[in-house]
Design a protein around this motif. Structure first.
Motif, PDB file in Angstrom:
ATOM      1  N   ARG A 156       0.900  -1.297   0.089  1.00 23.67           N
ATOM      2  CA  ARG A 156      -0.232  -0.047  -0.170  1.00 23.67           C
ATOM      3  C   ARG A 156       0.720   0.949   0.300  1.00 23.67           C
ATOM      4  O   ARG A 156       0.398   2.200  -1.008  1.00 23.67           O
ATOM      5  CB  ARG A 156      -0.791   0.205   1.338  1.00 23.67           C
ATOM      6  CG  ARG A 156      -1.962  -0.762   0.964  1.00 23.67           C
ATOM      7  CD  ARG A 156      -3.378  -0.458   2.124  1.00 23.67           C
ATOM      8  NE  ARG A 156      -2.351  -1.245   3.750  1.00 23.67           N
ATOM      9  CZ  ARG A 156      -2.376  -2.133   4.315  1.00 23.67           C
ATOM     10  NH1 ARG A 156      -2.873  -2.877   3.383  1.00 23.67           N
ATOM     11  NH2 ARG A 156      -1.689  -2.322   5.635  1.00 23.67           N
ATOM     12  N   GLN A 157       1.844   1.289   0.697  1.00 21.32           N
ATOM     13  CA  GLN A 157       2.655   2.343   0.717  1.00 21.32           C
ATOM     14  C   GLN A 157       3.629   2.377  -0.025  1.00 21.32           C
ATOM     15  O   GLN A 157       3.850   4.127  -1.093  1.00 21.32           O
ATOM     16  CB  GLN A 157       3.524   2.408   2.002  1.00 21.32           C
ATOM     17  CG  GLN A 157       4.308   2.971   2.222  1.00 21.32           C
ATOM     18  CD  GLN A 157       5.282   3.388   3.315  1.00 21.32           C
ATOM     19  OE1 GLN A 157       5.564   2.297   4.138  1.00 21.32           O
ATOM     20  NE2 GLN A 157       6.551   4.157   3.647  1.00 21.32           N
ATOM     21  N   THR A 164       1.318   3.607  -2.905  1.00 23.05           N
ATOM     22  CA  THR A 164       0.801   4.976  -3.535  1.00 23.05           C
ATOM     23  C   THR A 164       2.409   6.074  -3.666  1.00 23.05           C
ATOM     24  O   THR A 164       1.792   7.203  -4.772  1.00 23.05           O
ATOM     25  CB  THR A 164       0.333   5.342  -2.029  1.00 23.05           C
ATOM     26  OG1 THR A 164      -0.594   4.703  -1.631  1.00 23.05           O
ATOM     27  CG2 THR A 164      -0.115   6.671  -1.750  1.00 23.05           C
ATOM     28  N   GLU A 223       2.409   6.028  -7.261  1.00 23.86           N
ATOM     29  CA  GLU A 223       1.244   6.883  -7.777  1.00 23.86           C
ATOM     30  C   GLU A 223       2.096   8.147  -7.979  1.00 23.86           C
ATOM     31  O   GLU A 223       1.179   8.561  -9.123  1.00 23.86           O
ATOM     32  CB  GLU A 223       0.179   6.351  -7.460  1.00 23.86           C
ATOM     33  CG  GLU A 223      -0.439   5.030  -7.786  1.00 23.86           C
ATOM     34  CD  GLU A 223      -2.101   4.733  -6.870  1.00 23.86           C
ATOM     35  OE1 GLU A 223      -1.876   5.273  -6.314  1.00 23.86           O
ATOM     36  OE2 GLU A 223      -2.260   3.167  -7.683  1.00 23.86           O
TER      37      GLU A 223
END
Length: 125
Positions: free
Chosen positions: A80-81, A84, A87
């Motif tokens: 997740r980290q 993100t 992105e």
């Protein structure tokens, strides 16, 4: 477009020699298990790849993920980290390329407007 290339080039060169994600994203002071660190490294590479990084690949030891809680937690946290973060990098690159294209097209429009107009008499003003 030139700006985007100049912006991306240092990341391209640097990506070839980066330390593992757990070495830079997990504090030396944190007391995490080796299994968490291994999961974190694999999850971070996977998250970056999922977000569009051409320098990372999907890594996940599915057997270990299913049986080792620390590995699974590290993988999930990092995925997740890092997804993100990647992105955000991809958005900045696209924005820089878009801004450069807009700036180039504005210059071209101005040149088209002035083409065919004799403004040589204005040089003495």
């Amino acid at each position: 477009m030139r700006f985007a290339i100049l912006f991306v080039l240092p990341f391209t060169v640097a990506a070839c020699d980066l330390p593992e994600p757990s070495e830079t994203l997990i504090s030396d002071q944190s007391r995490v298990s080796p299994a968490y660190r291994a999961g974190f490294d694999d999850g971070c590479h996977s998250g970056r790849q999922a977000a569009g990084s051409i320098f990372d690949d999907f890594r996940k030891d599915q057997t270990r993920f299913n049986s080792d809680r620390d590995y699974a937690q590290g993988w999930s946290d990092a995925f997740r980290q890092c997804e993100t973060q990647e992105e955000a990098v991809q958005r900045r690159v696209r924005s820089a390329a878009t801004i450069d294209a807009i700036n180039q097209s504005r210059g071209n429009q101005f040149d088209r407007v002035l083409s065919g107009i004799d403004y040589s008499g204005l040089e003495n003003l």
